[in-house]
Design a protein around this motif. Structure first.
Motif, PDB file in Angstrom:
ATOM      1  N   PRO A 133       0.827  -1.207   0.000  1.00  0.00           N
ATOM      2  CA  PRO A 133       0.000   0.000   0.000  1.00  0.00           C
ATOM      3  C   PRO A 133       0.864   1.261   0.000  1.00  0.00           C
ATOM      4  O   PRO A 133       1.866   1.337   0.696  1.00  0.00           O
ATOM      5  CB  PRO A 133      -0.781  -0.120   1.321  1.00  0.00           C
ATOM      6  CG  PRO A 133      -0.810  -1.575   1.614  1.00  0.00           C
ATOM      7  CD  PRO A 133       0.493  -2.116   1.109  1.00  0.00           C
ATOM      8  N   GLY A 134       0.479   2.235  -0.795  1.00  0.00           N
ATOM      9  CA  GLY A 134       1.225   3.491  -0.852  1.00  0.00           C
ATOM     10  C   GLY A 134       2.231   3.551  -1.983  1.00  0.00           C
ATOM     11  O   GLY A 134       2.727   4.632  -2.325  1.00  0.00           O
ATOM     12  N   ASP A 135       2.554   2.385  -2.594  1.00  0.00           N
ATOM     13  CA  ASP A 135       3.517   2.391  -3.702  1.00  0.00           C
ATOM     14  C   ASP A 135       3.004   3.217  -4.877  1.00  0.00           C
ATOM     15  O   ASP A 135       3.786   3.843  -5.598  1.00  0.00           O
ATOM     16  CB  ASP A 135       3.804   0.961  -4.176  1.00  0.00           C
ATOM     17  CG  ASP A 135       4.816   0.247  -3.285  1.00  0.00           C
ATOM     18  OD1 ASP A 135       5.360   0.901  -2.381  1.00  0.00           O
ATOM     19  OD2 ASP A 135       5.049  -0.950  -3.497  1.00  0.00           O
ATOM     20  N   ASN A 136       1.679   3.208  -5.079  1.00  0.00           N
ATOM     21  CA  ASN A 136       1.112   3.964  -6.203  1.00  0.00           C
ATOM     22  C   ASN A 136       1.403   5.457  -6.074  1.00  0.00           C
ATOM     23  O   ASN A 136       1.607   6.150  -7.074  1.00  0.00           O
ATOM     24  CB  ASN A 136      -0.399   3.728  -6.287  1.00  0.00           C
ATOM     25  CG  ASN A 136      -1.118   4.148  -5.014  1.00  0.00           C
ATOM     26  OD1 ASN A 136      -0.701   3.779  -3.919  1.00  0.00           O
ATOM     27  ND2 ASN A 136      -2.187   4.905  -5.143  1.00  0.00           N
ATOM     28  N   ILE A 137       1.454   5.958  -4.838  1.00  0.00           N
ATOM     29  CA  ILE A 137       1.749   7.379  -4.601  1.00  0.00           C
ATOM     30  C   ILE A 137       3.169   7.698  -5.056  1.00  0.00           C
ATOM     31  O   ILE A 137       3.418   8.703  -5.724  1.00  0.00           O
ATOM     32  CB  ILE A 137       1.578   7.712  -3.102  1.00  0.00           C
ATOM     33  CG1 ILE A 137       0.119   7.503  -2.670  1.00  0.00           C
ATOM     34  CG2 ILE A 137       2.033   9.135  -2.796  1.00  0.00           C
ATOM     35  CD1 ILE A 137      -0.082   7.516  -1.168  1.00  0.00           C
ATOM     36  N   VAL A 138       4.107   6.821  -4.700  1.00  0.00           N
ATOM     37  CA  VAL A 138       5.520   7.041  -5.025  1.00  0.00           C
ATOM     38  C   VAL A 138       5.751   6.880  -6.526  1.00  0.00           C
ATOM     39  O   VAL A 138       6.448   7.678  -7.154  1.00  0.00           O
ATOM     40  CB  VAL A 138       6.410   6.053  -4.240  1.00  0.00           C
ATOM     41  CG1 VAL A 138       7.881   6.388  -4.444  1.00  0.00           C
ATOM     42  CG2 VAL A 138       6.070   6.083  -2.754  1.00  0.00           C
ATOM     43  N   ILE A 139       5.146   5.836  -7.105  1.00  0.00           N
ATOM     44  CA  ILE A 139       5.325   5.572  -8.534  1.00  0.00           C
ATOM     45  C   ILE A 139       4.712   6.693  -9.374  1.00  0.00           C
ATOM     46  O   ILE A 139       5.222   7.044 -10.439  1.00  0.00           O
ATOM     47  CB  ILE A 139       4.724   4.196  -8.896  1.00  0.00           C
ATOM     48  CG1 ILE A 139       5.559   3.095  -8.227  1.00  0.00           C
ATOM     49  CG2 ILE A 139       4.685   3.981 -10.402  1.00  0.00           C
ATOM     50  CD1 ILE A 139       4.941   1.717  -8.289  1.00  0.00           C
ATOM     51  N   ASP A 140       3.630   7.290  -8.867  1.00  0.00           N
ATOM     52  CA  ASP A 140       3.013   8.422  -9.566  1.00  0.00           C
ATOM     53  C   ASP A 140       3.985   9.603  -9.641  1.00  0.00           C
ATOM     54  O   ASP A 140       4.062  10.292 -10.662  1.00  0.00           O
ATOM     55  CB  ASP A 140       1.726   8.829  -8.846  1.00  0.00           C
ATOM     56  CG  ASP A 140       1.017   9.982  -9.545  1.00  0.00           C
ATOM     57  OD1 ASP A 140       0.714   9.847 -10.742  1.00  0.00           O
ATOM     58  OD2 ASP A 140       0.784  11.018  -8.898  1.00  0.00           O
ATOM     59  N   LEU A 141       4.751   9.833  -8.562  1.00  0.00           N
ATOM     60  CA  LEU A 141       5.748  10.913  -8.582  1.00  0.00           C
ATOM     61  C   LEU A 141       6.856  10.586  -9.580  1.00  0.00           C
ATOM     62  O   LEU A 141       7.318  11.459 -10.325  1.00  0.00           O
ATOM     63  CB  LEU A 141       6.338  11.110  -7.182  1.00  0.00           C
ATOM     64  CG  LEU A 141       7.383  12.227  -7.067  1.00  0.00           C
ATOM     65  CD1 LEU A 141       6.741  13.598  -7.272  1.00  0.00           C
ATOM     66  CD2 LEU A 141       8.089  12.184  -5.717  1.00  0.00           C
ATOM     67  N   PHE A 142       7.297   9.324  -9.601  1.00  0.00           N
ATOM     68  CA  PHE A 142       8.310   8.891 -10.573  1.00  0.00           C
ATOM     69  C   PHE A 142       7.819   9.173 -11.989  1.00  0.00           C
ATOM     70  O   PHE A 142       8.548   9.707 -12.830  1.00  0.00           O
ATOM     71  CB  PHE A 142       8.589   7.394 -10.393  1.00  0.00           C
ATOM     72  CG  PHE A 142       9.614   6.838 -11.345  1.00  0.00           C
ATOM     73  CD1 PHE A 142      10.939   6.733 -10.966  1.00  0.00           C
ATOM     74  CD2 PHE A 142       9.260   6.420 -12.621  1.00  0.00           C
ATOM     75  CE1 PHE A 142      11.895   6.223 -11.839  1.00  0.00           C
ATOM     76  CE2 PHE A 142      10.196   5.912 -13.500  1.00  0.00           C
ATOM     77  CZ  PHE A 142      11.520   5.816 -13.106  1.00  0.00           C
ATOM     78  N   SER A 143       6.562   8.810 -12.242  1.00  0.00           N
ATOM     79  CA  SER A 143       5.979   9.008 -13.570  1.00  0.00           C
ATOM     80  C   SER A 143       5.932  10.485 -13.941  1.00  0.00           C
ATOM     81  O   SER A 143       6.195  10.859 -15.088  1.00  0.00           O
ATOM     82  CB  SER A 143       4.571   8.402 -13.606  1.00  0.00           C
ATOM     83  OG  SER A 143       3.934   8.674 -14.825  1.00  0.00           O
ATOM     84  N   THR A 144       5.603  11.350 -12.973  1.00  0.00           N
ATOM     85  CA  THR A 144       5.504  12.791 -13.228  1.00  0.00           C
ATOM     86  C   THR A 144       6.817  13.353 -13.765  1.00  0.00           C
ATOM     87  O   THR A 144       6.834  14.161 -14.697  1.00  0.00           O
ATOM     88  CB  THR A 144       5.124  13.535 -11.932  1.00  0.00           C
ATOM     89  OG1 THR A 144       3.843  13.072 -11.501  1.00  0.00           O
ATOM     90  CG2 THR A 144       5.074  15.036 -12.155  1.00  0.00           C
TER      91      THR A 144
END
Length: 637
Positions: A198-209
């Motif tokens: 849980p919470g990995d999507n938040i971090v990966i979203d920043l990477f994607s940005t």
């Protein structure tokens, strides 16, 4: 009354499949709320569907379900249609996830963000936002960044560009492990496959940005070429940090954000051969991405080259200026522990290489987090005071103090040395531990100590291990998951737990004395080979008996409880010839005061008695009900 979105979702799940049953704990885990909240929801749902002519059954110890009659089908269809327009249920974020989400938003935005916008994007209230803001501010203070509150506007992040970049990279590397980061750097990576917790999507979203629109392959090639020019190779974590730093620099320069560097620090960096390599690397980046790399950026790339942890197998030369310091640290540890560690070349070399990189980082103002810190501090708690005294020796010699992250690295080297001192090793393996040389030494030492028949040929990086093809090797033992088409990859912790030992044994079929004795102790003693088929037949019959009970009573059991009941029944059958002496209670009689559960168990046990003659006692029924966690009202009857 109206149902909440969560209540509508829960009810729809019960109605969507026939005979669907849940426990309150399962629902609480699924919807990330407390059991008390679930019970409150269930009362509202029960009242709501009661008005529609349906019954919600709640039976502690058994489960929760909607009672269905044949003539209820039309009503159920109407209710499902009424519920089908619900909005997707958003699972509430934990405090840790909320803080991550707010940090991520502030790192993405270059201007002020309104509180309303943050609350809308995270699904939290303004009160919750202000409660979490202190943790957010403390995180940014590590990088000399301020979260500034502007009246009527919101919050904004203020600070130097180099500090903001460091915060972005740290946020990524602290929350994603090496295998996730390597996966994100691959071409055409499916980000969804990278999420592990849980919470990995938040971090990966920043990477994607920041990095999704940049082709990272050329950067990886250029960094590899730089390693060859330097004559050594970085660990996976240092390699990843440099690739992400360069990609971030390209993105930020194109967006008009430039960093500055202290003139004195830059002059120091220019005196190192790594600076010339950085200049060559920067020219390749300029040509590939059509962007001008300023001198300050070259300086920061040099910083990464100087401060990166080095894979020992690629650089054997040590830092002579730290030789005396390391020798004193080892001598001090040996005197405290009552061990002679002075001849442990791996400890001496490993500490020297690690502390050389540490010294460079501290001198240049860069911090290093140990992802294994908490585990190391717990596993080797008794070594903390010794490692802290070793750190004091380092501080006295260099003038730099070491925090708990660095002290835990020293503990890893020290723990590895102690494991090596315990024992010696004919299966051949390579060891992989992306967190660095300390973790690799710890893994190797534990393998040698716990598996005398395993020979560790060496430690390699994960990128090398993925394509390794050595005909003399039997397996790769790694602290991270990845795939190699030529060998089995056994995933373990650096400490090689008992679960890890079982995994290694199953793949390599190598024994360890500790594991062997435990397995022998746990084996069921059978007098002779002729008894084995009969024993297997008994266990099979008992498993079928328990399965029939589970189905008839519509209950769920954990694997542990399931096996426990079978073992209990096996022991019961083995004592059947001594019943008169062992069982003083009454034989069971199916009378009118017995429950329906008693009746089901009794009828099934009667079938068992036909093959294995024994008298069914009251205690037998009670014991089975206790194992199956049937409700207390039934158990006391």
């Amino acid at each position: 009354m109206d149902l909440s979105e969560r209540q509508r979702h829960i009810l729809y799940e019960f109605l969507n499949e026939e005979n669907q049953m849940y426990t309150a704990e399962e629902l609480a885990n699924k919807y990330k709320v407390s059991k008390r909240t679930i019970y409150n929801d269930l009362q509202d749902i029960r009242e709501w569907i009661s008005s529609k002519g349906l019954e919600l059954c709640i039976k502690p110890g058994t489960g929760i379900w909607v009672n269905r009659e044949k003539n209820d089908q039309e009503t159920i269809c109407k209710i499902k249609n009424e519920l089908s327009d619900f909005k997707p249920y958003i699972t509430p974020l934990s405090k840790e996830e909320r803080v991550k989400a707010i940090i991520s938003i502030l790192l993405k935005e270059s201007d002020t963000v309104t509180i309303s916008d943050i609350c809308s994007r995270t699904g939290i209230s303004r009160t919750t936002f202000y409660n979490d803001l202190n943790d957010v501010e403390n995180w940014f203070k590590r990088f000399d960044l301020d979260v500034v509150r502007t009246q009527k506007k919101g919050v904004a992040l203020e600070g130097d560009e180099d500090n903001k970049r460091e915060a972005i990279i740290s946020f990524l590397t602290e929350n994603l492990d090496e295998s996730q980061m390597l996966s994100l750097l691959e071409i055409n990576n499916n980000y969804a496959n990278t999420m592990k917790k849980p919470g990995d999507n938040i971090v990966i979203d920043l990477f994607s940005t920041y990095l999704s629109n940049i082709n990272l392959e050329p950067i990886k090639i250029f960094v590899n070429e730089s390693q060859k020019a330097l004559g050594y190779r970085f660990t996976d974590s240092a390699f990843l940090a440099l690739v992400v730093h360069i990609a971030m620099a390209v993105k930020r320069i194109k967006d008009g954000f430039n960093i500055t560097i202290d003139e004195q620090k830059l002059n120091f960096l220019k005196q190192n051969p790594e600076y010339e390599i950085s200049k060559l690397l920067s020219k390749k980046i300029e040509k590939e991405y059509e962007v001008a790399i300023p001198e300050a950026e070259v300086g920061y790339i040099t910083l990464h080259l100087l401060s990166g942890k080095i894979n020992q197998s690629y650089k054997e030369e040590l830092n002579p200026s730290l030789n005396n310091c390391v020798a004193t640290m080892i001598e001090t540890a040996g005197s405290i522990l009552g061990m002679d560690l002075s001849n442990d070349e791996e400890l001496s070399k490993g500490l020297n290489l690690h502390l050389s990189a540490t010294y460079n980082r501290l001198m240049l103002g860069m911090e290093e987090k140990n992802p294994l810190k908490d585990i190391v501090l717990e596993k080797y708690a008794q070594l903390y005071s010794t490692a802290k005294i070793m750190a004091e020796v380092f501080e006295k010699d260099t003038g730099y103090s070491l925090d708990d992250d660095e002290i835990s690295y020293i503990m890893m080297y020290l723990g590895a040395a102690i494991e090596r001192a315990k024992g010696t090793q004919t299966k051949k393996v390579y060891a992989v531990c992306p967190t660095g040389l300390g973790g690799a030494q710890l893994l190797v030492a534990n393998l040698k100590n716990k598996f005398p028949d395993i020979v560790v040929k060496g430690t390699i990086s994960m990128s090398e291990a993925e394509s390794l093809n050595d005909p003399e090797v039997d397996a790769i033992i790694s602290t991270v998951n990845f795939k190699n088409d030529n060998f089995p990859v056994i995933s373990v912790s650096p400490f090689v737990s008992e679960t890890d030992m079982v995994r290694i044994y199953n793949v390599l079929n190598v024994e360890t004395s500790k594991f062997q004795s435990k397995r022998s102790a746990n084996n069921l003693k059978i007098a002779n080979k002729e008894e084995i088929p009969a024993f297997i037949s008994i266990i099979s019959d008992l498993a079928c008996f328990v399965d029939r009970l589970k189905n008839k009573l519509a209950i769920k059991m954990s694997n542990e409880t399931y096996l426990g009941l079978i073992i209990h029944l096996a022991l019961r059958l083995s004592l059947s010839s001594k019943e008169k002496d062992l069982f003083k209670g009454q034989s069971f009689k199916l009378t009118n005061d017995k429950s329906e559960v008693d009746s089901v168990i009794y009828e099934e046990m009667k079938d068992l008695c036909k093959k294995y003659p024994f008298t069914i006692m009251d205690e037998d029924i009670l014991a089975i009900k206790a194992y199956m966690s049937l409700n207390s009202e039934d158990v006391t009857k």
